[in-house]
Enzyme design. Sequence first.
Site, mmCIF file in Angstrom:
data_model
loop_
_atom_site.group_PDB
_atom_site.id
_atom_site.type_symbol
_atom_site.label_atom_id
_atom_site.label_comp_id
_atom_site.label_asym_id
_atom_site.label_seq_id
_atom_site.Cartn_x
_atom_site.Cartn_y
_atom_site.Cartn_z
ATOM 1 N N MET A 37 0.812 -1.099 0.069
ATOM 2 C CA MET A 37 0.121 0.249 0.091
ATOM 3 C C MET A 37 0.775 1.242 -0.034
ATOM 4 O O MET A 37 2.083 1.087 0.650
ATOM 5 C CB MET A 37 -0.917 0.154 1.037
ATOM 6 N N ASP A 39 -0.229 5.718 -1.411
ATOM 7 C CA ASP A 39 -0.955 6.960 -1.195
ATOM 8 C C ASP A 39 -2.233 6.520 -0.844
ATOM 9 O O ASP A 39 -2.969 5.922 -1.456
ATOM 10 C CB ASP A 39 -0.924 7.679 -2.157
ATOM 11 N N ARG A 159 0.498 14.268 -12.701
ATOM 12 C CA ARG A 159 -0.238 13.259 -11.878
ATOM 13 C C ARG A 159 -0.876 13.836 -10.663
ATOM 14 O O ARG A 159 -0.652 14.848 -10.266
ATOM 15 C CB ARG A 159 0.318 11.910 -11.792
ATOM 16 N N GLU A 220 4.031 16.467 -6.065
ATOM 17 C CA GLU A 220 3.053 15.441 -5.971
ATOM 18 C C GLU A 220 2.036 15.774 -5.128
ATOM 19 O O GLU A 220 2.234 16.331 -4.209
ATOM 20 C CB GLU A 220 3.614 14.150 -5.567
HETATM 21 N N1 DQQ Z 1 2.485 7.775 -5.756
HETATM 22 C C1 DQQ Z 1 1.619 7.492 -6.707
HETATM 23 C C2 DQQ Z 1 1.754 8.686 -7.467
HETATM 24 C C3 DQQ Z 1 2.153 9.885 -6.689
HETATM 25 C C4 DQQ Z 1 3.132 9.058 -5.768
HETATM 26 C C5 DQQ Z 1 1.985 6.257 -7.355
HETATM 27 C C6 DQQ Z 1 3.338 9.555 -4.578
HETATM 28 O O1 DQQ Z 1 0.389 9.076 -8.156
HETATM 29 O O2 DQQ Z 1 2.592 10.942 -7.468
HETATM 30 O O3 DQQ Z 1 1.734 4.940 -6.667
HETATM 31 O O4 DQQ Z 1 3.600 8.754 -3.511
#
Ligand code: DQQ
Length: 507
Positions: A37, A39, A159, A220
């Site tokens: 796991m 985000d 993203r 992010e």
């Molecule tokens: N984790 C996601 C991305 C984000 C990053 C990918 C931050 O969308 O930018 O699993 O931990």
Amino acid sequence: MTNKTSLSNVSSIQKRQRLAADEQRPLFHFLPPANWMNDPNGLIRWQGAYHLFYQHNPDNPWHERIQWGHAVSHDLVHWQDCPVALSPTEGGVDKDGIWSGCAVDNDGIPTLLYSGVYPQVVCLATSDDGLRTWHKHAGNPIIAGPPPDIDAGSPWDFRDPFVWREDGMWYMLMGTRIVNEGGTVLLYRSHDLLTWDYLHPLIQGDRNQMEPFWTGTIWECPNLLTFEEQAVLIISFQHHETGKLLYTGYFTGTYQDQQFQPESLHMLDYGGHFYAPQVLREDNGRYLLWGWLWEGRPQEAWVQAGWAGVMTLPRELTLRPDGKLSITPAPQLQTLRRRHWQIQDVNISAGEEITLPEAAGDTLEIAATFKPAAGAAFGLKVRCSPDGAEETEILCDLAHGFITIEREKSSLNPDVAHDLPPAQQVVRNAPIPLAEDGLIHLHLFVDRSVIELFINEEITLSSRIYPTRPDSLEVRVFAHDVAVDVTTLDVWQMASIWDGDGASISA
Ligand code: DQQ
């Protein structure tokens, strides 16, 4: 009404049961049935229930071909597993993974906006059965990449959509970077969630800016929180060139007419294991926040354990008069309190260390109020073995002006890192938030391998620890060279949110 039984998932219960004997696995923090796991995603309250989606690899305990896991809670404390909500579509724009995003209520239609990879694009999905199953929009991607005037790299980084409604329109933030310049957050607008107009960068970082701390080279998981006059913009900072996830900070400031005016920058959590949080706005204007707590042990240990990654406890965020955030554990967590011990008005002499009689355990809530003299260094120790070979120290050092979670002796396992890597040393020592009354309130949650510390309702430190000894359970209070008064110290044994076999308990 969402039907609780229909959302339960038998195989997830079996997975939880298989891992239930693992003594590093937290008992009152949410984590998936097994495997990886990261985000939190798509936080939404729907017909009274809290829905938590999360970055999940259901097949292995590492980050690969990520999907959206899903759990639901009726009390913010206990969670039931739901089927995986979104998986990559073979040959589709999200074939390599469903990365982070958010959930909104589009006039009664639950709608997810997420990052499809690769390349990184924005996609949309809706549900017509109470958030149980999701239909991807036939026209995905709804945004095919960054605007042409933004050089977000090759391949580009673009993203983590964060969407809200404002004056009858939808607005979206996107995390990105501008090559050779710094991390950036872009602002978009739409009338229907499908067609989006790029407006402008909401904020642009400078990769050379070092004060009050470095903000990396890509930004992010942006979250915009609006309070009456003020706003807060939460951003997670990554060093793109090394792929190193750094830490999460927030800008205070104002948001008006689609412009964010930053005022000051602060760390959201010290401790070194916290990243990519997301907020959920409650009807009373308060925000709830969950973050991802990553592991502090090597990947071989994740593989052996069969799981990696934990969600923080839900935190309540409000605005302080100085524009900074006040951060407290959600009060609903008090329902997990069981056996209680208390001491009051005790003076700890210089050099003294007291083991609390009886109050021992690996799942505890501790609330301690100290009345320190100038220059005092004092604190708590948890997960201590009787001989002190293992212990984790929460040290408040007034002379040097910091609070830290000292993990040097947390684990006798030589593979566990005792300190943070150089890029993260800035989150090792938290500043001491001064209260008007001069008191220091430490509010601590110990949940096996997780420690979450709240100080004076303002500063948080979240860390991971891996004691090896079954008797590393004692709690101690200590003072170094100057005596300290402990006004009150409460310890509660905390109940598990899973039943004895590790399965979900209905809320
Ligand atoms: N984790 C996601 C991305 C984000 C990053 C990918 C931050 O969308 O930018 O699993 O931990």
